[in-house]
Motif scaffolding. Structure first.
Motif, short mmCIF file in Angstrom:
data_model
loop_
_atom_site.label_atom_id
_atom_site.label_comp_id
_atom_site.label_asym_id
_atom_site.label_seq_id
_atom_site.Cartn_x
_atom_site.Cartn_y
_atom_site.Cartn_z
N PHE A 28 -13.42 8.37 -2.26
CA PHE A 28 -12.57 7.75 -1.25
C PHE A 28 -13.11 8.04 0.15
CE2 PHE A 28 -9.78 8.52 -4.83
CZ PHE A 28 -8.88 7.46 -4.84
N SER A 29 -12.70 7.22 1.09
CA SER A 29 -12.89 7.50 2.51
C SER A 29 -11.53 7.30 3.18
CB SER A 29 -13.95 6.58 3.12
OG SER A 29 -13.55 5.23 2.99
N TRP A 30 -11.42 7.73 4.43
CA TRP A 30 -10.16 7.60 5.16
C TRP A 30 -10.18 6.40 6.08
CZ3 TRP A 30 -5.83 10.07 4.02
CH2 TRP A 30 -5.92 11.27 3.29
N TRP A 31 -9.10 5.67 6.14
CA TRP A 31 -8.89 4.58 7.09
C TRP A 31 -7.89 5.10 8.11
CZ3 TRP A 31 -6.06 -0.64 5.74
CH2 TRP A 31 -6.16 -1.51 6.82
N GLU A 32 -8.38 5.42 9.30
CA GLU A 32 -7.52 5.91 10.36
C GLU A 32 -7.03 4.73 11.19
OE1 GLU A 32 -8.69 9.58 12.39
OE2 GLU A 32 -10.38 9.67 11.00
N ILE A 33 -5.73 4.67 11.38
CA ILE A 33 -5.11 3.58 12.13
C ILE A 33 -4.47 4.18 13.37
CG2 ILE A 33 -3.42 1.70 12.05
CD1 ILE A 33 -3.91 1.70 8.96
N LEU A 41 -6.06 6.76 2.36
CA LEU A 41 -7.26 6.80 1.52
C LEU A 41 -7.64 5.39 1.06
CD1 LEU A 41 -6.67 9.86 -0.83
CD2 LEU A 41 -8.48 9.59 0.87
N VAL A 42 -8.95 5.14 1.06
CA VAL A 42 -9.50 3.87 0.59
C VAL A 42 -10.55 4.19 -0.49
CG1 VAL A 42 -10.78 1.78 1.21
CG2 VAL A 42 -9.20 2.81 2.87
N ILE A 61 -5.10 -2.40 1.20
CA ILE A 61 -6.27 -1.75 0.62
C ILE A 61 -6.35 -2.30 -0.80
CG2 ILE A 61 -7.36 0.43 -0.03
CD1 ILE A 61 -5.48 1.76 2.11
N THR A 62 -7.37 -3.14 -1.05
CA THR A 62 -7.38 -3.90 -2.30
C THR A 62 -8.72 -3.81 -3.02
OG1 THR A 62 -8.03 -5.90 -1.12
CG2 THR A 62 -5.67 -5.51 -1.40
N PRO A 173 -3.66 8.72 -5.67
CA PRO A 173 -4.08 9.44 -4.46
C PRO A 173 -3.76 8.67 -3.17
CG PRO A 173 -5.86 9.42 -6.07
CD PRO A 173 -4.79 8.50 -6.57
N MET A 174 -3.85 7.34 -3.23
CA MET A 174 -3.55 6.54 -2.04
C MET A 174 -2.09 6.71 -1.63
SD MET A 174 -5.80 3.21 -3.19
CE MET A 174 -4.87 2.02 -2.32
#
Length: 184
Positions: A28-33, A41-42, A61-62, A173-174
């Motif tokens: 996974f990587s993180w998507w910070e908004i 998590l992505v 996130i798809t 986890p997401m």
């Protein structure tokens, strides 16, 4: 300012307001908004998309890429954020959640439901199974209400029922490792 990190059914930890120290999660990587002061998590190789419709902020996130304005997908996480929910919608967010679940239960089976309270956050969740677009689909719903700001977060992870257990390896986890800020 506090940030909430959900783990194992929405346990909380206080974090600093800037420079989030996000834990590494293999695969996974993180998507910070920044506008939400949040991070999600992505799974590696999955797709991200954000939209704004009237007073709703949408994040996706798809597994499949979403094409076009109202594109569709079969497996993934959706997040709708409604700031100042009660002021803008004229209804209490908890009442809305109750009515939403009641309406949902008319066309899908509710398999499990739960509630939790962490600081200013109240969370309400349920797992459902029903037909979406002609396909039997399981959906993990998680509503989080920030009683301090009036913001309602609606997370839902969905996948075809026949693929849900395999997809939940990514979805769990997401849903369980997300950061949201108590000032939003």
């Amino acid at each position: 300012m506090k940030r909430i990190y959900t783990v194992l059914l929405f346990l909380a930890a206080t974090l600093s307001s800037h420079g989030m120290d996000l834990p590494r999660k293999e695969g996974f990587s993180w998507w910070e908004i920044d506008t939400l002061k949040a991070a999600f998590l992505v799974p590696d190789g999955w797709h991200k998309k954000s939209t704004v419709r009237q007073d709703t902020l949408g994040y996706y996130i798809t597994k499949e890429e979403i094409l076009g304005g109202r594109g569709t997908f079969t497996t993934g996480l959706s997040l709708n954020v409604y700031k100042d929910f009660q002021a803008k919608r004229g209804t209490d967010p908890v009442r809305f959640i109750h009515d939403f679940q009641l309406g949902f239960s008319k066309h899908a089976k509710i398999l499990k439901e739960w509630t939790r309270r962490i600081g200013p956050f109240d969370s309400y969740g349920f797992l459902s199974e029903g037909v979406v677009g002609g396909v039997s689909t399981k959906v993990h719903h998680l509503f989080i209400v920030n009683s301090k700001t009036g913001t309602l977060y609606y997370f839902f992870f969905e996948a075809p029922t026949s693929e849900f257990e395999e997809a939940w390896v990514w979805g769990e986890p997401m849903i369980k490792m997300l950061y949201i800020d108590d000032t939003i």
